[in-house]
Design an enzyme around this catalytic site. Sequence first.
Site, PDB file in Angstrom:
ATOM      1  N   THR A  55       0.816  -1.169   0.020  1.00 19.44           N
ATOM      2  CA  THR A  55       0.020   0.020  -0.006  1.00 19.44           C
ATOM      3  C   THR A  55       0.850   1.073  -0.196  1.00 19.44           C
ATOM      4  O   THR A  55       0.480   1.908  -0.858  1.00 19.44           O
ATOM      5  CB  THR A  55      -0.945  -0.013   1.042  1.00 19.44           C
ATOM      6  OG1 THR A  55      -1.622  -1.236   1.305  1.00 19.44           O
ATOM      7  CG2 THR A  55      -2.005   1.173   1.031  1.00 19.44           C
ATOM      8  N   LYS A  82       7.607   9.305  20.951  1.00 14.89           N
ATOM      9  CA  LYS A  82       8.033  10.038  22.243  1.00 14.89           C
ATOM     10  C   LYS A  82       6.673  10.429  22.647  1.00 14.89           C
ATOM     11  O   LYS A  82       6.574  11.237  23.710  1.00 14.89           O
ATOM     12  CB  LYS A  82       8.672  11.473  21.769  1.00 14.89           C
ATOM     13  CG  LYS A  82       9.977  11.177  21.215  1.00 14.89           C
ATOM     14  CD  LYS A  82      10.589  12.295  20.814  1.00 14.89           C
ATOM     15  CE  LYS A  82      11.903  12.392  20.286  1.00 14.89           C
ATOM     16  NZ  LYS A  82      12.488  13.506  19.224  1.00 14.89           N
ATOM     17  N   ARG A 104      -2.626   5.050   7.422  1.00 13.94           N
ATOM     18  CA  ARG A 104      -2.804   3.694   7.913  1.00 13.94           C
ATOM     19  C   ARG A 104      -2.624   3.882   9.428  1.00 13.94           C
ATOM     20  O   ARG A 104      -1.570   4.403   9.647  1.00 13.94           O
ATOM     21  CB  ARG A 104      -1.994   2.767   7.213  1.00 13.94           C
ATOM     22  CG  ARG A 104      -1.951   1.341   7.715  1.00 13.94           C
ATOM     23  CD  ARG A 104      -1.300   0.285   7.081  1.00 13.94           C
ATOM     24  NE  ARG A 104      -1.832  -0.153   6.030  1.00 13.94           N
ATOM     25  CZ  ARG A 104      -1.686  -1.217   5.470  1.00 13.94           C
ATOM     26  NH1 ARG A 104      -0.586  -1.959   5.732  1.00 13.94           N
ATOM     27  NH2 ARG A 104      -2.347  -1.523   4.049  1.00 13.94           N
ATOM     28  N   HIS A 132     -10.560  -0.545   4.077  1.00 12.92           N
ATOM     29  CA  HIS A 132      -9.211  -0.704   3.262  1.00 12.92           C
ATOM     30  C   HIS A 132      -9.763  -0.361   1.999  1.00 12.92           C
ATOM     31  O   HIS A 132      -9.780  -1.079   1.018  1.00 12.92           O
ATOM     32  CB  HIS A 132      -8.329  -1.760   3.569  1.00 12.92           C
ATOM     33  CG  HIS A 132      -7.133  -1.628   2.828  1.00 12.92           C
ATOM     34  ND1 HIS A 132      -6.458  -0.688   2.151  1.00 12.92           N
ATOM     35  CD2 HIS A 132      -5.889  -2.627   3.058  1.00 12.92           C
ATOM     36  CE1 HIS A 132      -5.393  -0.811   1.815  1.00 12.92           C
ATOM     37  NE2 HIS A 132      -4.873  -1.882   2.331  1.00 12.92           N
TER      38      HIS A 132
HETATM   39  N1   CP Z   1      -2.494  -5.646   1.017  1.00 10.25           N
HETATM   40  C1   CP Z   1      -2.035  -4.702   1.671  1.00 10.25           C
HETATM   41  O1   CP Z   1      -2.601  -3.811   2.343  1.00 10.25           O
HETATM   42  O2   CP Z   1      -0.584  -4.938   1.961  1.00 10.25           O
HETATM   43  P1   CP Z   1       0.460  -4.101   2.861  1.00 10.25           P
HETATM   44  O3   CP Z   1       0.280  -4.393   4.191  1.00 10.25           O
HETATM   45  O4   CP Z   1       1.841  -4.664   2.227  1.00 10.25           O
HETATM   46  O5   CP Z   1       0.266  -2.617   2.521  1.00 10.25           O
END
Ligand code: CP
Length: 305
Positions: A55, A82, A104, A132
């Site tokens: 991602t 921190k 994320r 997601h």
């Molecule tokens: N599919 C996916 O979100 O992979 P990563 O965690 O590598 O970003």
Amino acid sequence: HRHLLGIDQLSPVEISGLLDLADGFVDINRQVEKKLSTLRGRTQINLFFEASTRTQSSFELAGKRLGADVMNMSVGSSSVKKGETLLDTAVTLHAMHPDLIVVRHHAAGAVELLARKVGCSVVNAGDGAHEHPTQALLDALTIRRHKGALQGLIVAICGDVLHSRVARSNILLLNAMGARVRVVAPSTLLPAAIDRIGVEVHRDIRSGIRDADVVMMLRLQRERMSGAFVPSVREYFHYFGLDAAKLTLARPDALVMHPGPMNRGVEIDSDVADGPQSVIREQVEMGVAVRMAVLEALASNLPNA
Ligand code: CP
């Protein structure tokens, strides 16, 4: 829209529009010259509080191919270590005038909270077990390019549904587009209200993948489990792992998918992951195109656009 926080905010027409836009970027990404200028002069910050290979790198490439200046915040070496809070980090970054922040975070809802505090566009790159959205879009693009349409397809989503934001976003998208969604998992790995969200529930993988057009395997997220709820890997693979014998129950032209990262020998056998029906590497390719489409779609709503 100003942000992309989840599939739940998109209509079927908007989903189709994003997939059409992404389709065009697939061709551009296969050319020697890939650089476009939609985001020239714009600044994109990738803020990842959780590990990522696919991602983060694909959002970085997507931004760069559209001409943006892209900065990856390395949270491991930032002041988050921190004790700085998510909102203080957001306000700090906002003071640097980014146009887009891709986030994320391990907590469901954290990305939406951040979006309310900053003045720029925010894209959810995965928040806890919530959503997601770009993963579901890239999965849909992969399926659509092979099967022509999503309407009417039987899609079996198998494994650790409980902890999976990928499953949640895919269920929302596939239902919106008229696919028939099955979830396949032991009861311990299914959310409590799973039968209320418009899916067929199977606790046996053999019935779950029978005649499926798409078999989507999920990673067993052992890091989010504890104590007695961590299944033994051998037992899990025996009952819920996808191998060549089980795959014969699906349609002969069924696609095998996995969002990655894969646990080979846990939820999927290498023979199948690397076999002729696997589109796992293609999913990664579609990831760049879909993220370009999302960034471009948001570009028209950026401040001063
Ligand atoms: N599919 C996916 O979100 O992979 P990563 O965690 O590598 O970003």
